[in-house]
Design a protein around this motif. Structure first.
Motif, PDB file in Angstrom:
ATOM      1  N   ARG A  49       0.837  -1.209   0.000  1.00  0.00           N
ATOM      2  CA  ARG A  49       0.000   0.000   0.000  1.00  0.00           C
ATOM      3  C   ARG A  49       0.869   1.255   0.000  1.00  0.00           C
ATOM      4  NH1 ARG A  49      -3.249  -3.430   3.364  1.00  0.00           N
ATOM      5  NH2 ARG A  49      -2.166  -2.704   5.237  1.00  0.00           N
ATOM      6  N   GLU A  50       1.937   1.220   0.782  1.00  0.00           N
ATOM      7  CA  GLU A  50       2.843   2.375   0.838  1.00  0.00           C
ATOM      8  C   GLU A  50       3.473   2.627  -0.529  1.00  0.00           C
ATOM      9  OE1 GLU A  50       6.902   3.727   3.228  1.00  0.00           O
ATOM     10  OE2 GLU A  50       5.594   2.193   4.081  1.00  0.00           O
ATOM     11  N   ASP A  59       1.079   4.149  -2.991  1.00  0.00           N
ATOM     12  CA  ASP A  59       0.770   5.542  -2.660  1.00  0.00           C
ATOM     13  C   ASP A  59       1.945   6.481  -2.910  1.00  0.00           C
ATOM     14  OD1 ASP A  59      -1.803   4.902  -1.899  1.00  0.00           O
ATOM     15  OD2 ASP A  59      -1.308   4.715   0.231  1.00  0.00           O
ATOM     16  N   SER A  60       3.093   5.933  -3.283  1.00  0.00           N
ATOM     17  CA  SER A  60       4.276   6.755  -3.510  1.00  0.00           C
ATOM     18  C   SER A  60       4.188   7.447  -4.870  1.00  0.00           C
ATOM     19  CB  SER A  60       5.540   5.893  -3.457  1.00  0.00           C
ATOM     20  OG  SER A  60       5.650   5.083  -4.615  1.00  0.00           O
TER      21      SER A  60
END
Length: 312
Positions: A132-133, A136-137
Motif C-alpha cells: 500500500r505504501e 501511494d508513492s
C-alpha cells in the motif's frame, strides 16, 4: 537491487546483468554475502555491503555516489515471525523506498507473494502494508506476487529417495499451485523495468503448465526414483491441535510463541492454494493465475535426482 543473497534475488541479478543493466547489489557482509558478491562481480555487477535494518546504511551504502533509475527489492523475512516480518517485509522495504526516492529512482519493483490475498499471518500483513505504501508513492511500481517456488516444494526429495513415505496433509488434494523457477521469476522481475504493461499493476504469476497438488508432486517423485508410491497422511485437525497447544504455551514462553508462529505458517501452506483467489467466489482459480517461463517443477525434480544418482 536488494535481496541478491537469496536464490530468487540472485537469479534476478543474473537476469538484469544478462539484459545489459548496470546493476548494483546491496548485501549483508557475511561469508554467503561475500561469495555471492564475488560471483556477481565477475559478471559485471557492483556489490556494496551494509545493514538492511539500518536506514542510514541503506542511504549511505546502497544509493550514495551513483545515478539510479530503478530499484528492485527481493528481500523477505527469514522466519516469518511477527517481529522479523515487520522489520524486513515492511520497515526495511519502507526505508529502501524512502532512500530510493531521495536518490531520484523513478521505478520500484517489489517481490511480494500471492498468499497476501488471504492475509492471516504477520508476514503477509507486513507485505501488504508495504504494498500500500509503494502504491501511494510518487514512483511507478510493479508488485509481483509469485506462486510456489521450486525450492519450497523440493524438501521431500531425500525422504522419497531414502524409501520414506511422502507426507501429505489431509488427502493430498487440499491445495494446488503453479510452481515457478528462480530463473523464470528473475526474468519476469527484470521485464517489469521495461514493459509498460507491467507497470503500476499487481502481478500474480506462476510457472507453465497445469496447477499441481501435493499428491501429484509425490507421485511424480516416486516415478522418477523408480519406487512404488508410499504416502503418510497428516490430519489437518492434528495441525490445529499443535497450533493451539503452542499458542497457549506461547503466552508464557518466547520459544513456544516462535514455534507457534512456524506452526501457523505450516498450517496455512498445508490448506491454502497458491493460486489467484477469485474475489467473487472466494475460490482459488488456476485459470485466473497467469503463467510465464518454461521451467517445470517435474523437470527440476528430475535434474536434482540426476545430479545425485548415488543417493538412489
Amino acid at each position: 537491487m536488494f535481496g541478491a543473497s537469496g536464490t530468487i534475488g540472485k537469479a534476478t541479478a543474473h537476469a538484469l546483468i544478462a539484459d545489459g543493466y548496470s546493476v548494483t547489489c546491496f548485501l549483508r557482509r557475511s561469508d554467503t554475502g561475500e561469495a555471492i558478491a564475488a560471483e556477481l562481480e565477475t559478471l559485471g555487477s557492483t556489490c556494496r555491503f551494509g545493514d538492511i535494518t539500518d536506514p542510514s546504511s541503506i542511504e549511505r551504502d546502497a544509493f550514495a555516489g551513483g545515478e539510479f533509475h530503478a530499484a528492485v527489492s527481493c528481500i523477505a523475512s527469514r522466519s516469518g515471525e511477527p517481529g522479523d516480518a515487520w522489520a524486513i517485509d515492511h520497515q526495511a522495504n519502507s526505508d529502501i523506498l524512502k532512500a530510493a526516492r531521495q536518490a531520484g529512482v523513478q521505478h520500484f519493483t517489489l517481490l511480494s507473494a500471492i498468499c497476501v490475498q488471504k492475509p492471516l499471518l504477520a508476514f503477509q500483513q507486513a507485505k501488504l502494508a508495504f504494498e500500500r505504501e509503494l502504491m501511494d508513492s510518487a514512483l511507478t511500481w510493479s508488485i509481483v506476487r509469485p506462486t510456489a517456488f521450486f525450492k519450497s516444494l523440493s524438501g521431500q526429495i531425500e525422504r522419497v529417495k531414502n524409501g520414506k513415505p511422502f507426507l501429505l496433509f489431509g488427502d493430498g488434494e487440499l491445495t494446488r499451485c503453479k510452481p515457478i523457477s528462480d530463473r523464470d521469476l528473475g526474468s519476469y522481475l527484470c521485464a517489469t523495468l521495461t514493459d509498460p504493461a507491467l507497470r503500476n499493476r499487481i502481478l500474480p504469476i506462476g510457472g507453465p503448465g497445469p496447477a499441481i497438488s501435493p499428491k501429484e508432486q509425490g507421485q511424480e517423485l516416486f516415478k522418477l526414483v523408480g519406487k512404488e508410491p508410499l504416502f503418510r497422511h497428516v490430519p489437518v485437525a492434528m495441525m490445529d491441535a499443535v497450533v493451539g497447544l503452542l499458542s497457549v504455551a506461547g503466552k508464557v514462553s518466547g520459544r513456544a510463541a516462535a514455534r507457534a508462529a512456524y506452526a501457523r505458517i505450516g498450517r496455512y501452506y498445508a490448506t491454502e492454494s497458491m493460486l489467484v483467489l477469485d474475489p467473487k467466489t472466494h475460490e482459488y482459480r488456476a485459470d485466473l493465475t497467469p503463467e510465464t517461463g518454461s521451467d517445470t517443477l517435474f523437470e527440476h525434480y528430475a535434474q536434482m535426482i540426476r545430479d545425485d544418482p548415488e543417493r538412489l
